[in-house]
Scaffold this active site. Structure first.
Site, PDB file in Angstrom:
ATOM      1  CE  LYS A  13      57.082  32.760  76.158  1.00  0.00           C
ATOM      2  NZ  LYS A  13      56.856  33.526  74.911  1.00  0.00           N
ATOM      3  NE  ARG A  88      55.398  38.477  78.848  1.00  0.00           N
ATOM      4  CZ  ARG A  88      54.735  37.386  78.586  1.00  0.00           C
ATOM      5  NH1 ARG A  88      54.910  36.292  79.267  1.00  0.00           N
ATOM      6  NH2 ARG A  88      53.886  37.347  77.602  1.00  0.00           N
ATOM      7  NE  ARG A 127      49.452  32.269  70.062  1.00  0.00           N
ATOM      8  CZ  ARG A 127      50.477  32.440  70.914  1.00  0.00           C
ATOM      9  NH1 ARG A 127      51.471  31.567  70.966  1.00  0.00           N
ATOM     10  NH2 ARG A 127      50.513  33.481  71.692  1.00  0.00           N
ATOM     11  NE  ARG A 160      46.513  35.106  73.786  1.00  0.00           N
ATOM     12  CZ  ARG A 160      47.774  34.908  74.142  1.00  0.00           C
ATOM     13  NH1 ARG A 160      48.271  33.690  74.180  1.00  0.00           N
ATOM     14  NH2 ARG A 160      48.526  35.917  74.475  1.00  0.00           N
ATOM     15  NE  ARG A 171      50.985  39.123  73.016  1.00  0.00           N
ATOM     16  CZ  ARG A 171      50.496  38.165  72.209  1.00  0.00           C
ATOM     17  NH1 ARG A 171      49.540  38.441  71.353  1.00  0.00           N
ATOM     18  NH2 ARG A 171      50.967  36.946  72.281  1.00  0.00           N
TER      19      ARG A 171
HETATM   20  P1  ADP Z   1      52.599  35.379  74.791  1.00  0.00           P
HETATM   21  O1  ADP Z   1      51.937  34.430  73.881  1.00  0.00           O
HETATM   22  O2  ADP Z   1      52.556  36.786  74.340  1.00  0.00           O
HETATM   23  O3  ADP Z   1      53.918  34.933  75.276  1.00  0.00           O
HETATM   24  P2  ADP Z   1      51.312  34.988  77.393  1.00  0.00           P
HETATM   25  O4  ADP Z   1      50.195  34.065  77.253  1.00  0.00           O
HETATM   26  O5  ADP Z   1      52.563  34.517  78.019  1.00  0.00           O
HETATM   27  O6  ADP Z   1      51.593  35.579  75.944  1.00  0.00           O
HETATM   28  O7  ADP Z   1      50.834  36.319  78.162  1.00  0.00           O
HETATM   29  C1  ADP Z   1      49.708  37.048  77.755  1.00  0.00           C
HETATM   30  C2  ADP Z   1      49.647  38.359  78.510  1.00  0.00           C
HETATM   31  O8  ADP Z   1      49.582  38.093  79.919  1.00  0.00           O
HETATM   32  C3  ADP Z   1      50.845  39.260  78.339  1.00  0.00           C
HETATM   33  O9  ADP Z   1      50.741  40.065  77.184  1.00  0.00           O
HETATM   34  C4  ADP Z   1      50.790  40.084  79.631  1.00  0.00           C
HETATM   35  O10 ADP Z   1      49.775  41.066  79.565  1.00  0.00           O
HETATM   36  C5  ADP Z   1      50.340  39.059  80.647  1.00  0.00           C
HETATM   37  N1  ADP Z   1      51.494  38.368  81.290  1.00  0.00           N
HETATM   38  C6  ADP Z   1      51.797  37.045  81.211  1.00  0.00           C
HETATM   39  N2  ADP Z   1      52.896  36.748  81.918  1.00  0.00           N
HETATM   40  C7  ADP Z   1      53.315  37.909  82.469  1.00  0.00           C
HETATM   41  C8  ADP Z   1      54.425  38.275  83.296  1.00  0.00           C
HETATM   42  N3  ADP Z   1      55.337  37.371  83.725  1.00  0.00           N
HETATM   43  N4  ADP Z   1      54.532  39.581  83.667  1.00  0.00           N
HETATM   44  C9  ADP Z   1      53.641  40.505  83.259  1.00  0.00           C
HETATM   45  N5  ADP Z   1      52.581  40.236  82.468  1.00  0.00           N
HETATM   46  C10 ADP Z   1      52.408  38.955  82.070  1.00  0.00           C
END
Ligand code: ADP
Ligand code: ZN
Length: 213
Positions: A13, A88, A127, A160, A171
């Site tokens: 994404k 989400r 990553r 991370r 996740r």
């Molecule tokens: P990924 O690479 O898993 O898509 P993100 O960088 O988008 O990860 O998000 C990392 C973390 O931030 C998620 O695991 C969650 O804890 C939190 N997070 C991000 N966006 C949201 C959202 N829209 N709703 C709830 N938690 C979120």
């Protein structure tokens, strides 16, 4: 363009969003980046979000909606935006629909980036992320020139906290339970484009085609 990018963690994404911003100046809005920034800054939001993030759990919907309600009304969003990691959950999708209606903004559509689970797992474990600018690397396919140092800003590039095996597996489970239902949500709204591709440029081309150019 005004798009939602859906897909499991590691589906690409963020990479797709960055490529799209170069096309027409739309802004990438990554809730993950906003939250990581808040954690690093030690702000109130960061303190509230930190433990959820570290475990790979979702941050509560109310916190996220508070952030997005503000963010979507900032002037740079007028040109267009790419929502990366938001919504989400079904409640977030419903709240977003209401919010956009209230501020008079129309979405183009939601894109589901569909990538096989093996590819996702491999990507997430390899990553690496710059703690300063958020740039993403991969120890196998896109290493930094100097190990652990960001090519773009010189910041330190690390795995991370939520990219340990246990957090990754959580996740992915959370994605399947809470976020995957959004695919049907946007299908029912007649707003879904599904692209099954691992190459980001293929995803970008499919999006451009659907946008009509
Ligand atoms: P990924 O690479 O898993 O898509 P993100 O960088 O988008 O990860 O998000 C990392 C973390 O931030 C998620 O695991 C969650 O804890 C939190 N997070 C991000 N966006 C949201 C959202 N829209 N709703 C709830 N938690 C979120
Ligand atoms: Zn950097």
């Amino acid at each position: 363009m005004k798009l939602i990018l859906l897909g499991a963690p590691g589906a690409g994404k963020g990479t797709v969003a960055k490529l799209l911003t170069q096309l027409d100046g739309s802004v990438q809005i990554s809730t993950g980046d906003i939250l990581r920034g808040a954690v690093q800054a030690g702000s109130e939001l960061g303190k509230q979000a930190e433990a959820f993030m570290k475990a790979g759990d979702l941050v509560p919907d109310e916190l996220i909606m508070g952030i997005m309600e503000q963010r979507l009304q900032e002037p740079d969003c007028a040109k267009g935006f790419l929502l990366d990691g938001f919504p989400r959950t079904i409640p977030q999708a419903e709240a977003l629909k209401e919010l956009l209606k209230n501020i008079g903004v129309d979405l183009d559509f939601a894109v589901e980036i569909d990538v096989p689970r093996e590819v996702i797992l491999d990507r997430l474990t390899t990553r690496r992320t710059c703690v300063d600018c958020g740039a993403i690397y991969n120890v196998k396919s896109m290493p930094t020139k100097v190990e652990g140092v960001c090519d773009k800003c010189g910041g330190s590039v690390v795995q991370r906290d939520d990219e340990t095996e246990a957090a990754i597996s959580n996740r992915l489970d959370v994605y399947n339970d809470k976020t995957a239902p959004l695919v049907d949500f946007y299908k029912n709204e007649n707003m879904l484009l599904t692209v099954s591709a691992t190459a980001s440029d293929v995803v970008v081309n499919a999006i451009q085609e659907r946008l009509g150019g």
